[in-house]
Design a protein around this motif. Sequence first.
Motif, PDB file in Angstrom:
ATOM      1  N   ALA A  32      99.410 119.803 -32.770  1.00 18.17           N
ATOM      2  CA  ALA A  32      97.933 119.535 -32.707  1.00 18.17           C
ATOM      3  C   ALA A  32      98.221 118.068 -31.774  1.00 18.17           C
ATOM      4  CB  ALA A  32      97.254 119.146 -34.076  1.00 18.17           C
ATOM      5  N   ILE A  33      97.396 117.945 -30.657  1.00 23.13           N
ATOM      6  CA  ILE A  33      97.757 116.633 -30.033  1.00 23.13           C
ATOM      7  C   ILE A  33      96.351 116.423 -29.289  1.00 23.13           C
ATOM      8  CG2 ILE A  33      98.791 116.028 -27.834  1.00 23.13           C
ATOM      9  CD1 ILE A  33     100.992 117.990 -27.964  1.00 23.13           C
ATOM     10  N   PHE A  34      95.969 115.252 -29.466  1.00 20.49           N
ATOM     11  CA  PHE A  34      94.846 114.472 -28.956  1.00 20.49           C
ATOM     12  C   PHE A  34      94.957 113.917 -28.021  1.00 20.49           C
ATOM     13  CE2 PHE A  34      94.193 115.489 -33.438  1.00 20.49           C
ATOM     14  CZ  PHE A  34      93.071 115.646 -33.465  1.00 20.49           C
ATOM     15  N   VAL A  35      94.513 114.367 -26.596  1.00 24.28           N
ATOM     16  CA  VAL A  35      94.877 113.813 -25.279  1.00 24.28           C
ATOM     17  C   VAL A  35      93.840 113.183 -24.484  1.00 24.28           C
ATOM     18  CG1 VAL A  35      95.789 114.510 -23.134  1.00 24.28           C
ATOM     19  CG2 VAL A  35      96.383 115.941 -25.059  1.00 24.28           C
ATOM     20  N   PRO A  36      93.895 111.987 -24.279  1.00 27.97           N
ATOM     21  CA  PRO A  36      93.104 111.303 -23.539  1.00 27.97           C
ATOM     22  C   PRO A  36      93.172 111.459 -21.775  1.00 27.97           C
ATOM     23  CG  PRO A  36      94.878 109.703 -23.855  1.00 27.97           C
ATOM     24  CD  PRO A  36      95.058 111.033 -24.625  1.00 27.97           C
ATOM     25  N   GLN A  37      92.245 111.511 -21.053  1.00 34.30           N
ATOM     26  CA  GLN A  37      92.288 111.509 -19.655  1.00 34.30           C
ATOM     27  C   GLN A  37      91.349 110.392 -19.020  1.00 34.30           C
ATOM     28  OE1 GLN A  37      92.249 115.408 -17.727  1.00 34.30           O
ATOM     29  NE2 GLN A  37      92.347 114.611 -15.887  1.00 34.30           N
ATOM     30  N   GLY A  50      92.113  94.387  -4.177  1.00 30.27           N
ATOM     31  CA  GLY A  50      91.090  95.490  -4.694  1.00 30.27           C
ATOM     32  C   GLY A  50      91.286  95.266  -6.192  1.00 30.27           C
ATOM     33  N   THR A  51      90.677  95.872  -7.203  1.00 35.77           N
ATOM     34  CA  THR A  51      90.879  95.990  -8.410  1.00 35.77           C
ATOM     35  C   THR A  51      90.422  97.411  -8.800  1.00 35.77           C
ATOM     36  OG1 THR A  51      89.914  93.511  -8.519  1.00 35.77           O
ATOM     37  CG2 THR A  51      89.891  94.784 -10.611  1.00 35.77           C
ATOM     38  N   PRO A  52      91.305  97.795  -9.993  1.00 36.00           N
ATOM     39  CA  PRO A  52      91.189  98.977 -10.613  1.00 36.00           C
ATOM     40  C   PRO A  52      90.011  98.988 -11.716  1.00 36.00           C
ATOM     41  CG  PRO A  52      93.181  98.113 -11.319  1.00 36.00           C
ATOM     42  CD  PRO A  52      92.602  97.118  -9.999  1.00 36.00           C
ATOM     43  N   TYR A  53      89.237  99.749 -11.914  1.00 41.11           N
ATOM     44  CA  TYR A  53      88.384  99.703 -13.319  1.00 41.11           C
ATOM     45  C   TYR A  53      88.193 101.048 -13.708  1.00 41.11           C
ATOM     46  CZ  TYR A  53      84.711 101.732 -10.084  1.00 41.11           C
ATOM     47  OH  TYR A  53      84.021 102.210  -8.997  1.00 41.11           O
ATOM     48  N   LEU A  54      88.116 100.983 -14.891  1.00 41.14           N
ATOM     49  CA  LEU A  54      88.063 102.185 -15.803  1.00 41.14           C
ATOM     50  C   LEU A  54      86.513 102.883 -15.928  1.00 41.14           C
ATOM     51  CD1 LEU A  54      89.308 104.259 -17.931  1.00 41.14           C
ATOM     52  CD2 LEU A  54      88.620 102.681 -19.773  1.00 41.14           C
ATOM     53  N   ILE A  55      86.533 104.035 -15.316  1.00 47.56           N
ATOM     54  CA  ILE A  55      85.093 104.827 -15.194  1.00 47.56           C
ATOM     55  C   ILE A  55      84.723 105.249 -16.474  1.00 47.56           C
ATOM     56  CG2 ILE A  55      83.725 106.533 -14.148  1.00 47.56           C
ATOM     57  CD1 ILE A  55      85.432 106.028 -11.558  1.00 47.56           C
ATOM     58  N   GLU A  56      85.593 106.021 -17.084  1.00 49.37           N
ATOM     59  CA  GLU A  56      85.374 106.920 -18.295  1.00 49.37           C
ATOM     60  C   GLU A  56      86.800 107.497 -18.857  1.00 49.37           C
ATOM     61  OE1 GLU A  56      83.097 110.208 -18.372  1.00 49.37           O
ATOM     62  OE2 GLU A  56      84.046 111.071 -16.585  1.00 49.37           O
ATOM     63  N   VAL A  57      86.982 107.533 -20.382  1.00 50.46           N
ATOM     64  CA  VAL A  57      88.001 108.252 -20.868  1.00 50.46           C
ATOM     65  C   VAL A  57      87.478 109.537 -21.549  1.00 50.46           C
ATOM     66  CG1 VAL A  57      90.073 108.355 -22.389  1.00 50.46           C
ATOM     67  CG2 VAL A  57      89.392 106.100 -21.023  1.00 50.46           C
ATOM     68  N   ARG A  58      87.986 110.675 -21.250  1.00 48.09           N
ATOM     69  CA  ARG A  58      87.787 111.911 -21.838  1.00 48.09           C
ATOM     70  C   ARG A  58      88.804 112.268 -22.763  1.00 48.09           C
ATOM     71  NH1 ARG A  58      83.881 115.357 -17.529  1.00 48.09           N
ATOM     72  NH2 ARG A  58      82.516 113.754 -17.266  1.00 48.09           N
ATOM     73  N   TRP A  59      88.357 113.049 -23.903  1.00 50.97           N
ATOM     74  CA  TRP A  59      89.239 113.249 -24.875  1.00 50.97           C
ATOM     75  C   TRP A  59      89.523 114.791 -24.817  1.00 50.97           C
ATOM     76  CZ3 TRP A  59      93.254 110.356 -27.500  1.00 50.97           C
ATOM     77  CH2 TRP A  59      92.946 109.155 -27.263  1.00 50.97           C
ATOM     78  N   PHE A 127      83.665 115.259 -28.229  1.00 45.25           N
ATOM     79  CA  PHE A 127      82.646 114.530 -27.574  1.00 45.25           C
ATOM     80  C   PHE A 127      83.011 113.092 -27.466  1.00 45.25           C
ATOM     81  CE2 PHE A 127      79.938 118.205 -29.150  1.00 45.25           C
ATOM     82  CZ  PHE A 127      79.237 118.065 -27.993  1.00 45.25           C
ATOM     83  N   ASP A 128      83.863 112.459 -28.134  1.00 44.11           N
ATOM     84  CA  ASP A 128      84.060 111.006 -28.044  1.00 44.11           C
ATOM     85  C   ASP A 128      85.465 111.043 -28.382  1.00 44.11           C
ATOM     86  OD1 ASP A 128      83.561 108.655 -27.631  1.00 44.11           O
ATOM     87  OD2 ASP A 128      82.150 108.135 -29.123  1.00 44.11           O
TER      88      ASP A 128
END
Length: 133
Positions: A32-37, A50-59, A127-128
């Motif tokens: 059982a592995i919970f994986v963020p992307q 330039g500067t990197p920025y986080l748009i979203e994380v989906r699991w 979902f989150d």
Amino acid sequence: WRGGGGDRQPYVPQDSPLTIAGDDFTAAISQAIFVPQAAWGWAPSLCGTGTPYLIEVRWSCTLSYLQDLTDGSLTLYLLTHVGETKTVVFTPVAGGKAITADMIISPGQLGGVTSQLTTATVTMPLFDEPAVA
């Protein structure tokens, strides 16, 4: 523990309960592995760095398990509840903190190799982000 120190306590999942909507599938799973992307963007700057920025994380949650076509099996549960949202609770160390998340049920693989146990792996979106408590 080498490489750390302090009070870190890595764990080996063993006797790790896993339930989906209260139904216990502990005996069926081997992983059982919970994986963020993470999705990243890049904001250009006048100085060129330039500067990197986080748009979203989906699991997602990936389960590996033994296939079983008897009533009450995880294999049939996944086939019966496709598209439904169910709460998964995984406790990597029995009696320890649990990982809880709402996931959308997807069917797993069916069939396998002759003369070998039939296993399957399925990845289901969450979902989150999972909660750890």
